[in-house]
Motif scaffolding. Structure first.
Motif, PDB file in Angstrom:
ATOM      1  N   CYS A 181     -14.670  44.770  52.713  1.00  0.00           N
ATOM      2  CA  CYS A 181     -14.328  43.350  52.628  1.00  0.00           C
ATOM      3  C   CYS A 181     -15.130  42.536  53.639  1.00  0.00           C
ATOM      4  N   LEU A 182     -15.356  43.109  54.807  1.00  0.00           N
ATOM      5  CA  LEU A 182     -16.188  42.443  55.802  1.00  0.00           C
ATOM      6  C   LEU A 182     -17.620  42.283  55.281  1.00  0.00           C
ATOM      7  N   LEU A 183     -18.134  43.305  54.633  1.00  0.00           N
ATOM      8  CA  LEU A 183     -19.460  43.212  54.026  1.00  0.00           C
ATOM      9  C   LEU A 183     -19.487  42.118  52.955  1.00  0.00           C
ATOM     10  N   ALA A 184     -18.448  42.040  52.138  1.00  0.00           N
ATOM     11  CA  ALA A 184     -18.364  40.976  51.132  1.00  0.00           C
ATOM     12  C   ALA A 184     -18.366  39.612  51.806  1.00  0.00           C
ATOM     13  N   GLY A 185     -17.675  39.512  52.930  1.00  0.00           N
ATOM     14  CA  GLY A 185     -17.663  38.252  53.673  1.00  0.00           C
ATOM     15  C   GLY A 185     -19.014  37.880  54.236  1.00  0.00           C
ATOM     16  N   VAL A 186     -19.791  38.872  54.628  1.00  0.00           N
ATOM     17  CA  VAL A 186     -21.145  38.621  55.134  1.00  0.00           C
ATOM     18  C   VAL A 186     -22.060  38.124  54.006  1.00  0.00           C
ATOM     19  N   VAL A 187     -21.863  38.665  52.820  1.00  0.00           N
ATOM     20  CA  VAL A 187     -22.706  38.304  51.671  1.00  0.00           C
ATOM     21  C   VAL A 187     -22.331  36.932  51.103  1.00  0.00           C
ATOM     22  N   MET A 188     -21.077  36.547  51.216  1.00  0.00           N
ATOM     23  CA  MET A 188     -20.592  35.345  50.552  1.00  0.00           C
ATOM     24  C   MET A 188     -21.339  34.060  50.921  1.00  0.00           C
ATOM     25  N   PRO A 189     -21.670  33.789  52.177  1.00  0.00           N
ATOM     26  CA  PRO A 189     -22.418  32.561  52.456  1.00  0.00           C
ATOM     27  C   PRO A 189     -23.775  32.522  51.732  1.00  0.00           C
ATOM     28  N   TYR A 190     -24.386  33.687  51.591  1.00  0.00           N
ATOM     29  CA  TYR A 190     -25.658  33.749  50.871  1.00  0.00           C
ATOM     30  C   TYR A 190     -25.459  33.514  49.382  1.00  0.00           C
ATOM     31  N   LEU A 191     -24.313  33.943  48.863  1.00  0.00           N
ATOM     32  CA  LEU A 191     -23.974  33.666  47.466  1.00  0.00           C
ATOM     33  C   LEU A 191     -23.920  32.164  47.227  1.00  0.00           C
ATOM     34  N   TRP A 192     -23.235  31.441  48.115  1.00  0.00           N
ATOM     35  CA  TRP A 192     -23.116  29.987  47.941  1.00  0.00           C
ATOM     36  C   TRP A 192     -24.449  29.293  48.194  1.00  0.00           C
ATOM     37  N   ALA A 193     -25.256  29.818  49.093  1.00  0.00           N
ATOM     38  CA  ALA A 193     -26.597  29.254  49.285  1.00  0.00           C
ATOM     39  C   ALA A 193     -27.408  29.421  48.018  1.00  0.00           C
ATOM     40  N   ILE A 233      -8.414  42.373  51.263  1.00  0.00           N
ATOM     41  CA  ILE A 233      -8.728  42.087  49.858  1.00  0.00           C
ATOM     42  C   ILE A 233      -8.300  40.665  49.500  1.00  0.00           C
ATOM     43  N   VAL A 234      -7.123  40.275  49.935  1.00  0.00           N
ATOM     44  CA  VAL A 234      -6.650  38.907  49.680  1.00  0.00           C
ATOM     45  C   VAL A 234      -7.622  37.908  50.284  1.00  0.00           C
ATOM     46  N   TRP A 235      -8.126  38.201  51.483  1.00  0.00           N
ATOM     47  CA  TRP A 235      -9.086  37.304  52.132  1.00  0.00           C
ATOM     48  C   TRP A 235     -10.340  37.142  51.271  1.00  0.00           C
ATOM     49  N   VAL A 236     -10.886  38.242  50.777  1.00  0.00           N
ATOM     50  CA  VAL A 236     -12.103  38.168  49.953  1.00  0.00           C
ATOM     51  C   VAL A 236     -11.850  37.348  48.694  1.00  0.00           C
ATOM     52  N   VAL A 237     -10.755  37.602  48.020  1.00  0.00           N
ATOM     53  CA  VAL A 237     -10.447  36.867  46.793  1.00  0.00           C
ATOM     54  C   VAL A 237     -10.257  35.379  47.097  1.00  0.00           C
ATOM     55  N   ALA A 238      -9.489  35.078  48.135  1.00  0.00           N
ATOM     56  CA  ALA A 238      -9.254  33.680  48.502  1.00  0.00           C
ATOM     57  C   ALA A 238     -10.554  32.976  48.865  1.00  0.00           C
ATOM     58  N   ARG A 239     -11.397  33.650  49.633  1.00  0.00           N
ATOM     59  CA  ARG A 239     -12.656  33.028  50.059  1.00  0.00           C
ATOM     60  C   ARG A 239     -13.615  32.845  48.892  1.00  0.00           C
ATOM     61  N   PHE A 240     -13.627  33.786  47.954  1.00  0.00           N
ATOM     62  CA  PHE A 240     -14.480  33.626  46.785  1.00  0.00           C
ATOM     63  C   PHE A 240     -14.044  32.395  45.987  1.00  0.00           C
ATOM     64  N   SER A 252      -4.529  35.276  55.735  1.00  0.00           N
ATOM     65  CA  SER A 252      -4.852  36.710  55.714  1.00  0.00           C
ATOM     66  C   SER A 252      -5.458  37.156  57.036  1.00  0.00           C
ATOM     67  N   SER A 253      -6.356  36.352  57.574  1.00  0.00           N
ATOM     68  CA  SER A 253      -6.957  36.694  58.872  1.00  0.00           C
ATOM     69  C   SER A 253      -5.903  36.717  59.968  1.00  0.00           C
ATOM     70  N   LEU A 254      -5.034  35.717  59.981  1.00  0.00           N
ATOM     71  CA  LEU A 254      -3.986  35.674  61.000  1.00  0.00           C
ATOM     72  C   LEU A 254      -3.019  36.846  60.841  1.00  0.00           C
ATOM     73  N   TYR A 255      -2.727  37.210  59.603  1.00  0.00           N
ATOM     74  CA  TYR A 255      -1.848  38.342  59.343  1.00  0.00           C
ATOM     75  C   TYR A 255      -2.442  39.633  59.914  1.00  0.00           C
ATOM     76  N   ILE A 256      -3.755  39.793  59.793  1.00  0.00           N
ATOM     77  CA  ILE A 256      -4.413  40.980  60.367  1.00  0.00           C
ATOM     78  C   ILE A 256      -4.246  40.981  61.884  1.00  0.00           C
ATOM     79  N   PHE A 257      -4.384  39.804  62.521  1.00  0.00           N
ATOM     80  CA  PHE A 257      -4.144  39.719  63.957  1.00  0.00           C
ATOM     81  C   PHE A 257      -2.705  40.146  64.290  1.00  0.00           C
ATOM     82  N   PHE A 258      -1.737  39.656  63.508  1.00  0.00           N
ATOM     83  CA  PHE A 258      -0.338  39.987  63.756  1.00  0.00           C
ATOM     84  C   PHE A 258      -0.065  41.469  63.545  1.00  0.00           C
ATOM     85  N   LEU A 259      -0.683  42.048  62.530  1.00  0.00           N
ATOM     86  CA  LEU A 259      -0.553  43.490  62.303  1.00  0.00           C
ATOM     87  C   LEU A 259      -1.071  44.261  63.511  1.00  0.00           C
TER      88      LEU A 259
END
Length: 131
Positions: free
Chosen positions: A7-19, A89-96, A120-127
């Motif tokens: 999911c982190l890799l997907a997040g790295v790729v996503m800005p390039y997708l929008w570019a 996974i929720v983060w990736v879907v939401a961000r997409f 989702s990010s905050l939830y990971i911190f809480f976990l």
């Protein structure tokens, strides 16, 4: 590789997708994609092109929070399966869909996806904190 790392890799790729999504919109609006000064051209975009530019910038910002959340979870020894994986996974879907709704100019849906991704990010911190 674990699900959060994918999911982190997907997040790295996503800005390039929008570019990349902004390129045909630049050509449509200006007749070409300015490769010499793309940021100057991006600031002049309107409609969907402006949304793609905004989605790209916001994707970078959201990635920082998500990356730090995952780093903290890793350092805390959180199990990368279960709740952490689901939140990632929720983060990736939401961000997409945040980017999709940004380009389509649907602010309420875009904001809901932004909140879902941030949550989702905050939830990971809480976990990681054991909360």
């Amino acid at each position: 590789m674990t699900i959060p790392l994918w999911c982190l890799l997907a997040g790295v790729v996503m800005p390039y997708l929008w570019a990349g999504a902004s390129v045909p919109l630049r050509v449509k609006e200006f007749g070409n994609a300015d490769l010499a000064t793309p940021r100057v051209q991006a600031e002049q975009l309107t409609a969907g092109g402006h949304g793609a530019w905004g989605a790209q910038l916001n994707a970078w910002e959201a990635l920082i929070v998500f990356a730090v959340a995952n780093l903290v979870a890793f350092m805390a020894g959180l199990n990368p399966e279960g709740a952490w994986a689901t939140a990632a996974i929720v983060w990736v879907v939401a961000r997409f869909f945040h980017g999709v709704f940004y380009i389509a100019n649907v602010p309420p849906a875009r904001i809901a996806c932004f909140v879902g991704g941030l949550g989702s990010s905050l939830y990971i911190f809480f976990l990681a904190a054991g909360v």
